[in-house]
Design a protein around this motif. Structure first.
Motif, mmCIF file in Angstrom:
data_model
loop_
_atom_site.group_PDB
_atom_site.id
_atom_site.type_symbol
_atom_site.label_atom_id
_atom_site.label_comp_id
_atom_site.label_asym_id
_atom_site.label_seq_id
_atom_site.Cartn_x
_atom_site.Cartn_y
_atom_site.Cartn_z
ATOM 1 N N ARG A 110 0.824 -1.213 0.000
ATOM 2 C CA ARG A 110 0.000 0.000 0.000
ATOM 3 C C ARG A 110 0.859 1.264 0.000
ATOM 4 O O ARG A 110 0.547 2.226 -0.689
ATOM 5 C CB ARG A 110 -0.937 0.016 1.203
ATOM 6 N N ILE A 111 1.907 1.241 0.764
ATOM 7 C CA ILE A 111 2.798 2.407 0.795
ATOM 8 C C ILE A 111 3.414 2.640 -0.573
ATOM 9 O O ILE A 111 3.441 3.758 -1.074
ATOM 10 C CB ILE A 111 3.886 2.227 1.876
ATOM 11 N N ARG A 112 3.884 1.583 -1.181
ATOM 12 C CA ARG A 112 4.574 1.713 -2.464
ATOM 13 C C ARG A 112 3.622 1.986 -3.633
ATOM 14 O O ARG A 112 3.967 2.707 -4.551
ATOM 15 C CB ARG A 112 5.397 0.454 -2.766
ATOM 16 N N ASN A 113 2.414 1.407 -3.593
ATOM 17 C CA ASN A 113 1.505 1.535 -4.732
ATOM 18 C C ASN A 113 0.430 2.599 -4.550
ATOM 19 O O ASN A 113 0.249 3.435 -5.426
ATOM 20 C CB ASN A 113 0.838 0.192 -5.038
ATOM 21 N N ARG A 118 8.131 5.776 -3.142
ATOM 22 C CA ARG A 118 9.290 4.914 -3.391
ATOM 23 C C ARG A 118 10.488 5.354 -2.563
ATOM 24 O O ARG A 118 11.518 4.714 -2.592
ATOM 25 C CB ARG A 118 9.665 4.951 -4.880
ATOM 26 N N ARG A 119 10.362 6.494 -1.865
ATOM 27 C CA ARG A 119 11.520 7.066 -1.167
ATOM 28 C C ARG A 119 11.638 6.650 0.294
ATOM 29 O O ARG A 119 12.737 6.519 0.794
ATOM 30 C CB ARG A 119 11.471 8.590 -1.231
ATOM 31 N N THR A 120 10.521 6.490 1.008
ATOM 32 C CA THR A 120 10.597 6.169 2.431
ATOM 33 C C THR A 120 11.196 4.779 2.606
ATOM 34 O O THR A 120 10.607 3.789 2.162
ATOM 35 C CB THR A 120 9.203 6.223 3.092
ATOM 36 N N PRO A 121 12.363 4.690 3.258
ATOM 37 C CA PRO A 121 12.985 3.372 3.441
ATOM 38 C C PRO A 121 12.151 2.480 4.363
ATOM 39 O O PRO A 121 11.590 2.959 5.351
ATOM 40 C CB PRO A 121 14.332 3.688 4.095
ATOM 41 N N ILE A 122 12.085 1.209 4.025
ATOM 42 C CA ILE A 122 11.386 0.221 4.843
ATOM 43 C C ILE A 122 12.366 -0.879 5.214
ATOM 44 O O ILE A 122 12.993 -1.487 4.349
ATOM 45 C CB ILE A 122 10.167 -0.367 4.114
ATOM 46 N N ILE A 135 12.773 -12.425 -0.505
ATOM 47 C CA ILE A 135 12.574 -12.056 -1.913
ATOM 48 C C ILE A 135 11.252 -11.316 -2.099
ATOM 49 O O ILE A 135 11.192 -10.278 -2.762
ATOM 50 C CB ILE A 135 12.653 -13.311 -2.818
ATOM 51 N N VAL A 136 10.182 -11.832 -1.478
ATOM 52 C CA VAL A 136 8.879 -11.172 -1.583
ATOM 53 C C VAL A 136 8.940 -9.790 -0.937
ATOM 54 O O VAL A 136 8.429 -8.810 -1.492
ATOM 55 C CB VAL A 136 7.757 -12.035 -0.950
ATOM 56 N N GLY A 137 9.579 -9.696 0.221
ATOM 57 C CA GLY A 137 9.720 -8.399 0.893
ATOM 58 C C GLY A 137 10.438 -7.377 0.035
ATOM 59 O O GLY A 137 9.997 -6.230 -0.092
ATOM 60 N N ARG A 138 11.524 -7.790 -0.583
ATOM 61 C CA ARG A 138 12.260 -6.888 -1.488
ATOM 62 C C ARG A 138 11.404 -6.533 -2.700
ATOM 63 O O ARG A 138 11.396 -5.396 -3.153
ATOM 64 C CB ARG A 138 13.572 -7.523 -1.947
ATOM 65 N N GLY A 139 10.673 -7.520 -3.214
ATOM 66 C CA GLY A 139 9.800 -7.275 -4.358
ATOM 67 C C GLY A 139 8.684 -6.286 -4.042
ATOM 68 O O GLY A 139 8.250 -5.523 -4.896
ATOM 69 N N MET A 140 8.226 -6.286 -2.801
ATOM 70 C CA MET A 140 7.181 -5.345 -2.371
ATOM 71 C C MET A 140 7.733 -3.942 -2.163
ATOM 72 O O MET A 140 6.972 -2.993 -2.066
ATOM 73 C CB MET A 140 6.534 -5.819 -1.067
#
Length: 167
Positions: A110-113, A118-122, A135-140
């Motif tokens: 939700r944050i990314r889409n 795209r800037r706030t680091p997670i 892998i899924v976490g990085r993909g999200m």
């Protein structure tokens, strides 16, 4: 007379001159107060949102992060975490994956889409250790993935690294 300059984010500076009547002896108190305000502006505290359903983890991270001069906001489930993200606009998010209401993947998505942020680091902090979770976490859209249990100095280094990449 007091000349001042204030940084305006992504714009430049606002400057001005103020003429004050000051009683003799009050100049020092005024100048201390004035310069303290200026220094506070330059040492802007970074805000970190922690989203985890374990209050003990939140408390530990809050103590450690605040001792490093970060401001901490927290949430105990994914829905509250996303709401606080929208309201607080943190500089970094520490996000658990296994959360009530909305899991960490969905919060990240939700944050990314939805917000197109795209800037706030997670930094995903989770008990899940499988490569596919990473892998899924990085993909999200998460930039860093750490597993529980964790070493606090490694987490603090990861936070600092992500915040430095943001500048």
């Amino acid at each position: 007379d007091v000349a001042w300059s204030k940084p305006i984010e992504n714009v430049g500076y606002r400057t001005g001159i103020v003429i004050l009547d000051v009683i003799a002896g009050d100049e020092q108190d005024f100048m201390k107060s004035y310069y303290q305000q200026i220094l506070t502006g330059f040492n802007k505290t970074k805000k970190i949102l922690i989203v985890d359903d374990e209050q003990d983890i939140i408390s530990l991270l809050q103590i450690e992060l605040e001792s490093e001069n970060y401001k901490v906001v927290s949430a105990l489930d994914g829905e509250e975490g996303f709401s606080k993200y929208m309201l607080e606009q943190p500089d970094l998010i520490i996000l658990d994956l296994m959360l009530p209401k909305l899991n960490g993947y969905e919060v990240c998505r939700r944050i990314r889409n939805i917000r197109e942020d795209r800037r706030t680091p997670i930094l995903m902090l989770t008990a899940k250790k499988e490569d596919e979770d990473r892998i899924v976490g990085r993909g999200m859209g998460a930039q860093k993935f750490m597993t529980k249990p964790f070493k606090i100095d490694e987490l603090l280094a990861g936070v600092e690294e992500l915040l430095n990449m943001q500048q």
